[in-house]
Enzyme design. Structure first.
Site, PDB file in Angstrom:
ATOM      1  CE1 TYR A   1     -86.157 -29.846 -31.004  1.00 32.49           C
ATOM      2  CE2 TYR A   1     -86.283 -32.170 -30.393  1.00 32.49           C
ATOM      3  CZ  TYR A   1     -86.777 -31.087 -31.088  1.00 32.49           C
ATOM      4  OH  TYR A   1     -87.899 -31.234 -31.874  1.00 32.49           O
TER       5      TYR A   1
ATOM      6  CD  GLU B   1     -89.659 -27.712 -30.059  1.00 35.60           C
ATOM      7  OE1 GLU B   1     -90.219 -28.190 -31.058  1.00 35.60           O
ATOM      8  OE2 GLU B   1     -90.141 -27.778 -28.916  1.00 35.60           O
TER       9      GLU B   1
ATOM     10  CG  ASP C   1     -86.495 -13.887 -51.872  1.00 33.12           C
ATOM     11  OD1 ASP C   1     -85.400 -14.083 -51.297  1.00 33.12           O
ATOM     12  OD2 ASP C   1     -87.157 -14.803 -52.396  1.00 33.12           O
TER      13      ASP C   1
ATOM     14  CB  THR D   1     -79.749 -17.916 -48.652  1.00 35.64           C
ATOM     15  OG1 THR D   1     -79.068 -17.139 -49.633  1.00 35.64           O
ATOM     16  CG2 THR D   1     -81.073 -18.391 -49.218  1.00 35.64           C
TER      17      THR D   1
ATOM     18  CE  LYS E   1     -79.168 -18.353 -53.456  1.00 36.80           C
ATOM     19  NZ  LYS E   1     -79.845 -18.985 -52.297  1.00 36.80           N
TER      20      LYS E   1
ATOM     21  NE  ARG F   1     -78.050 -25.922 -49.400  1.00 31.20           N
ATOM     22  CZ  ARG F   1     -78.262 -25.180 -50.483  1.00 31.20           C
ATOM     23  NH1 ARG F   1     -77.233 -24.656 -51.124  1.00 31.20           N
ATOM     24  NH2 ARG F   1     -79.476 -24.946 -50.916  1.00 31.20           N
TER      25      ARG F   1
END
Length: 412
Positions: free
Chosen positions: A59, A61, A205, A231, A234, A240
């Site tokens: 974890y 953060e 984008d 992203t 692709k 992903r």
């Protein structure tokens, strides 16, 4: 297949054979059908190894050196490596690699630059705009006032003059350039000029073309846009996920927009996998790969047109193309279903200036498998045979299996 043998020997087979069978079933599906979805690809075994690593337990953060949890010394190194590789790959002053998806990256860009109610200019959804470009079903359409620009009715190309006129009329806070179904290169300089004229931010984008950018087969939006969203799957062939690139002056706003405004803890195993993908994309051979992706897409577009499909814009500059199967007597949704039954997996998409759905397909995955220009007319012929209903789906599926098994995604 090496991947199959590894999975069969893995603890998952002993602990949860039901789920192991599901995973093996998906691997078999990917390995015996044509993956023509423009948004998908095959990651490398190294990327898969990072995704399945012990980093999934951590974890974390916050950001390197400023975490809200202890024990982040090692994952800080992984994230810094991903950031530095992304910056070098795309020539960006700042990179945030924590975004969980492309939509998360766009949300963060809006959060960094806009406030609810602001006017935004973006490519209309019927012309290939994404859900995050103003769909009423999405946060973007509910929180912001989107004004759509479109494409020329005859050529299918972006109507840059209309975009400029709309910008002058509506004085948007931001202009978004990018699409999920536009097969041509985008003129980022034209968008930059329009944004500067009306004092708007420019958001690119680049979810689809960013992998081509990495391999220098498409224009780089980084020198023109205030913020670039992308992203990491692709064409880029990573896990992903998403990322946000920007100049140093917006780095703080972007980072705060990702965390804590829109996301919680970073997925450290995914960030490590992104670092692997960035490293792979920086290698000289990646340039050869993306050039082959584009060459394959151009040949496939020409072959489909020769089979009678109406290819939008007359071809493609990128990894994707869109086509109307109506000349073969079938609509887009029916065409997609028939092709899926025959082992050819692709998408539907809106067709510009038409009340119909077309087909969207891409060549990134089949190129990763090693297919070249010689295989593209064969794929087009198989597709056309199914769409004309001249060949039984079972017969085509067997031919598809023969083709794909000659080019296994994970040889071994």
């Amino acid at each position: 297949m090496a991947v199959t043998r590894t999975l069969e020997a893995d603890v998952l087979r002993r602990q949860d054979p039901e789920l192991a069978d599901i995973l093996l079933g998906e691997l078999d599906r990917q390995s015996t059908t044509l993956q023509l979805n423009a948004a998908e690809n095959f990651t490398s075994p190294a990327v898969l190894a990072a995704l399945g690593s012990a980093l999934a337990n951590k974890y974390a953060e916050g950001y390197p050196g400023a975490r809200y949890h202890g024990g982040c010394e090692i994952v800080d190194v992984a994230e810094r490596l991903a950031v530095e590789r992304a910056k070098a790959l795309f020539g960006a002053e700042h990179a945030n690699v924590q975004a969980h998806s492309g939509s998360s990256a766009v949300l963060a860009a809006y959060a960094a630059l806009l406030r609810p109610g602001d006017t935004v200019l973006a490519l209309g959804l019927p012309y290939g705009g994404h859900l995050t470009h103003g769909s009423p079903a999405n946060f973007s359409g509910r929180w912001f006032d989107f004004v759509p620009y479109g494409v020329d009715a005859e050529t299918g190309l972006i109507d840059y003059e209309q975009m400029r006129l709309l910008a002058r009329t509506h004085r948007p806070k931001a202009i978004v350039c990018g699409s999920i179904a536009y097969p041509r290169h985008i003129d980022y300089a034209a968008f930059r000029e329009a944004a500067d004229e009306v004092g708007a931010y420019l958001i690119a984008d680049a979810a689809h073309p960013i992998g081509l950018v990495a391999g220098k087969a498409a224009p780089n939006p980084v020198p023109y846009a205030d913020v670039v969203c992308a992203t990491t799957h692709k064409v880029l062939r990573g896990p992903r996920g998403g990322m946000v690139l920007c100049g140093a002056e917006l780095a703080g706003q972007v980072d705060r927009a990702v965390f804590p405004f829109t996301q919680g803890g970073a997925q450290m195993h995914t960030i490590a996998a992104k670092a692997v993908a960035f490293g792979e994309a920086a290698a000289p051979e990646f340039g050869g790969y993306v050039r082959q992706v584009v060459a394959n897409a151009r040949v496939l577009a020409a072959a489909l047109a020769a089979e009678g499909l109406a290819v939008t814009t007359g071809g493609t500059d990128t990894h994707l193309l869109t086509a109307d199967p109506a000349p073969l007597g079938v609509d887009g949704r029916t065409a997609r279903a028939r092709l899926a039954a025959a082992g050819m997996v692709l998408d539907c998409c809106a067709l510009p200036h038409a009340d119909a759905r077309g087909l969207r397909l891409g060549t990134a995955a089949v190129t990763t498998q090693g297919m070249g220009e010689e295989e593209m007319p064969r794929i087009a012929s198989l597709m056309a045979g199914v769409l004309r209903d001249q060949v039984e789906g079972k017969q085509v599926r067997e031919k598809v299996r023969e083709l794909v098994t000659a080019f296994p995604p994970y040889p071994g």
